[in-house]
Design a protein around this motif. Sequence first.
Motif, PDB file in Angstrom:
ATOM      1  N   THR A 190      63.977 159.021  20.006  1.00  0.00           N
ATOM      2  CA  THR A 190      64.540 157.717  20.335  1.00  0.00           C
ATOM      3  C   THR A 190      64.210 156.735  19.215  1.00  0.00           C
ATOM      4  OG1 THR A 190      62.542 157.061  21.530  1.00  0.00           O
ATOM      5  CG2 THR A 190      64.295 158.112  22.810  1.00  0.00           C
ATOM      6  N   ALA A 191      65.051 155.731  19.054  1.00  0.00           N
ATOM      7  CA  ALA A 191      64.840 154.700  18.047  1.00  0.00           C
ATOM      8  C   ALA A 191      64.732 153.347  18.734  1.00  0.00           C
ATOM      9  CB  ALA A 191      65.989 154.696  17.044  1.00  0.00           C
ATOM     10  N   ARG A 192      63.801 152.515  18.265  1.00  0.00           N
ATOM     11  CA  ARG A 192      63.581 151.214  18.884  1.00  0.00           C
ATOM     12  C   ARG A 192      63.388 150.140  17.816  1.00  0.00           C
ATOM     13  NH1 ARG A 192      59.383 152.483  23.909  1.00  0.00           N
ATOM     14  NH2 ARG A 192      60.416 154.383  24.631  1.00  0.00           N
ATOM     15  N   GLU A 193      64.172 149.081  17.914  1.00  0.00           N
ATOM     16  CA  GLU A 193      63.940 147.895  17.096  1.00  0.00           C
ATOM     17  C   GLU A 193      62.887 147.045  17.799  1.00  0.00           C
ATOM     18  OE1 GLU A 193      66.645 144.574  14.803  1.00  0.00           O
ATOM     19  OE2 GLU A 193      67.189 145.118  16.857  1.00  0.00           O
ATOM     20  N   ALA A 194      61.920 146.549  17.047  1.00  0.00           N
ATOM     21  CA  ALA A 194      60.813 145.823  17.668  1.00  0.00           C
ATOM     22  C   ALA A 194      60.344 144.694  16.756  1.00  0.00           C
ATOM     23  CB  ALA A 194      59.658 146.769  17.972  1.00  0.00           C
ATOM     24  N   ALA A 195      59.603 143.767  17.337  1.00  0.00           N
ATOM     25  CA  ALA A 195      59.137 142.589  16.602  1.00  0.00           C
ATOM     26  C   ALA A 195      57.975 142.903  15.667  1.00  0.00           C
ATOM     27  CB  ALA A 195      58.714 141.507  17.590  1.00  0.00           C
ATOM     28  N   PHE A 196      57.303 144.036  15.888  1.00  0.00           N
ATOM     29  CA  PHE A 196      56.124 144.436  15.109  1.00  0.00           C
ATOM     30  C   PHE A 196      55.016 143.384  15.202  1.00  0.00           C
ATOM     31  CE2 PHE A 196      58.166 148.130  14.098  1.00  0.00           C
ATOM     32  CZ  PHE A 196      57.619 148.852  13.060  1.00  0.00           C
ATOM     33  N   ASP A 197      54.864 142.846  16.418  1.00  0.00           N
ATOM     34  CA  ASP A 197      53.775 141.934  16.708  1.00  0.00           C
ATOM     35  C   ASP A 197      52.829 142.600  17.700  1.00  0.00           C
ATOM     36  OD1 ASP A 197      55.228 141.920  19.042  1.00  0.00           O
ATOM     37  OD2 ASP A 197      55.901 139.844  18.873  1.00  0.00           O
ATOM     38  N   ASP A 198      51.969 141.812  18.337  1.00  0.00           N
ATOM     39  CA  ASP A 198      51.009 142.388  19.274  1.00  0.00           C
ATOM     40  C   ASP A 198      51.688 143.091  20.444  1.00  0.00           C
ATOM     41  OD1 ASP A 198      48.943 141.523  17.722  1.00  0.00           O
ATOM     42  OD2 ASP A 198      48.486 139.751  18.932  1.00  0.00           O
ATOM     43  N   SER A 199      52.855 142.601  20.858  1.00  0.00           N
ATOM     44  CA  SER A 199      53.564 143.241  21.963  1.00  0.00           C
ATOM     45  C   SER A 199      54.049 144.631  21.566  1.00  0.00           C
ATOM     46  CB  SER A 199      54.753 142.383  22.415  1.00  0.00           C
ATOM     47  OG  SER A 199      55.742 142.303  21.399  1.00  0.00           O
ATOM     48  N   THR A 200      54.429 144.792  20.297  1.00  0.00           N
ATOM     49  CA  THR A 200      54.853 146.114  19.809  1.00  0.00           C
ATOM     50  C   THR A 200      53.668 147.074  19.742  1.00  0.00           C
ATOM     51  OG1 THR A 200      56.545 145.020  18.461  1.00  0.00           O
ATOM     52  CG2 THR A 200      56.102 147.333  17.991  1.00  0.00           C
ATOM     53  N   VAL A 201      52.515 146.563  19.343  1.00  0.00           N
ATOM     54  CA  VAL A 201      51.299 147.388  19.336  1.00  0.00           C
ATOM     55  C   VAL A 201      51.038 147.921  20.735  1.00  0.00           C
ATOM     56  CG1 VAL A 201      48.786 147.351  19.039  1.00  0.00           C
ATOM     57  CG2 VAL A 201      50.252 146.206  17.371  1.00  0.00           C
ATOM     58  N   SER A 202      51.174 147.068  21.741  1.00  0.00           N
ATOM     59  CA  SER A 202      50.956 147.491  23.130  1.00  0.00           C
ATOM     60  C   SER A 202      51.992 148.515  23.553  1.00  0.00           C
ATOM     61  CB  SER A 202      51.010 146.268  24.066  1.00  0.00           C
ATOM     62  OG  SER A 202      49.967 145.361  23.768  1.00  0.00           O
ATOM     63  N   GLU A 203      53.248 148.313  23.159  1.00  0.00           N
ATOM     64  CA  GLU A 203      54.316 149.252  23.527  1.00  0.00           C
ATOM     65  C   GLU A 203      54.082 150.618  22.882  1.00  0.00           C
ATOM     66  OE1 GLU A 203      58.186 147.734  22.681  1.00  0.00           O
ATOM     67  OE2 GLU A 203      57.753 145.785  23.598  1.00  0.00           O
ATOM     68  N   ILE A 204      53.683 150.632  21.618  1.00  0.00           N
ATOM     69  CA  ILE A 204      53.447 151.897  20.920  1.00  0.00           C
ATOM     70  C   ILE A 204      52.269 152.638  21.552  1.00  0.00           C
ATOM     71  CG2 ILE A 204      52.615 152.883  18.744  1.00  0.00           C
ATOM     72  CD1 ILE A 204      54.342 150.780  17.306  1.00  0.00           C
ATOM     73  N   ASN A 205      51.202 151.933  21.840  1.00  0.00           N
ATOM     74  CA  ASN A 205      50.046 152.578  22.471  1.00  0.00           C
ATOM     75  C   ASN A 205      50.374 153.068  23.875  1.00  0.00           C
ATOM     76  OD1 ASN A 205      48.245 152.335  20.297  1.00  0.00           O
ATOM     77  ND2 ASN A 205      47.686 150.247  20.875  1.00  0.00           N
ATOM     78  N   ARG A 206      51.200 152.335  24.595  1.00  0.00           N
ATOM     79  CA  ARG A 206      51.620 152.782  25.925  1.00  0.00           C
ATOM     80  C   ARG A 206      52.470 154.055  25.805  1.00  0.00           C
ATOM     81  NH1 ARG A 206      52.706 148.231  27.754  1.00  0.00           N
ATOM     82  NH2 ARG A 206      54.899 148.060  27.145  1.00  0.00           N
TER      83      ARG A 206
END
Length: 447
Positions: A190-206
């Motif tokens: 899957t491919a995801r566009e993301a803000a690459f901020d703290d919320s993205t860090v949480s999404e990647i770790n999840r």
Amino acid sequence: MKRNRKMERNENMKRSRMMAGVLILMLVLTAGMMSLTGCGQQDSNGEGGNEGMGFFGKNDGSDRDARVGMEVPEALEDVNDQIGRVSYRMFQQAMGKPAEEGTSAMVSPLSLLTCLSMAQAGAEGNTKTEMEETFGFTSESFAAWLDGWYDSLTEEDETRMNVANSFWYRQGFQPEEAYLQLLEERFHGTAREAAFDDSTVSEINRWCDENTYGMIPRLINQLDPDQQALLLNAVAFEGKWQKAYEDDLVSEGETFVTEDGTEQEAVMLYSREDVYLSGEHTTGFLKPYQDGYSFAAFLPEEGMSVEDWLKETGEDEFTRMLQESEYAPVSTVIPEFKSEYTAQNMKAVLQDMGIQSLFSAGDCDLSAMGKSEGGDSLYVSDVLHKTFIELNREGTRAAAVTGLVMKATSMEPEKIYEVRLDRPFVYAILDQGSMTPIFMGIVMNVE
């Protein structure tokens, strides 16, 4: 000759599984109440949490045709052999550069190769050629092998296996549509566009947490402003032993001796296995899990360190020991152990193997993947790799996550062998049909 050895090994494995199957059937008929359960349960609402190629064994009480491992098509035999060789070479190099000397460590060659193959699919020019020459196979041929391995997994398996791939890119990055389509079709990613901020860090770790059954809940702590994209692979395995360790085969308060002579208290598991491994400096055995996976143990000869064993045992010897395994009784002792490992050296390992331009801002060509908002191409700035394993009397849980961080450019059956793993040893978890290492590691201590 190679095929004859493989056929003989497969026949031995089938014979072993058949004998175990007959024994299980007799126990079922005698007791009338044996149930086979999966190694973990999904939520009661049916949500498993992961988005990968997940397979979960259902406990429906019915007869089932258990998975016996991947049956490698003739057209992919050379690719399969090369994947095994590269896997061992990668493990050998990684263990030669430990994060901390004297500690247990494990890598997942399958996870690393899958992630690198996704990058290889987006490479052009010298970067693509260099990766093909180092690995000995193309991204297309690896993906064809991977599809065959996926197809060998069934929903009836008692073993849980999950493989998931994803591509995360910063807002403003311009991915090539052809690459996104290739990622989905070839790698089920899957491919995801993301803000690459703290919320993205949480999404990647999840994402890591969900796709490793909770074994690796965190891969990254932050994303830097100059990071443009991240390729991720997760592999998770939960398998029960084909022959479980009963209470009288478990001995507490025993001793494991480290290479420096330190004695550690250990829980030892005793069993009789059917496949013996041997080499110039090695004794070992295969212990099967349910559904076509095996634990392979390689014990260096007395007085030889794991480091020296890795130097002396090349990929040809490693392959030979697996292909020429002997169907014979083996008295085995193995400690319960658990370890977590973060590889600090995988970029250097891959560079030593011959992959240079992938990590060079001036030479890397990942133009088929996409380009930054400013029109620059990508290069890989870091390789992240975390693993987890827990082996006990019930079975084994193991997981790995690999991340590529990208920035923009500016037989004798009457003889009984004995293998006692009460000192440092090497191990692998294999697909039993193809003998492909899914995980490989060393046990240096059990505390």
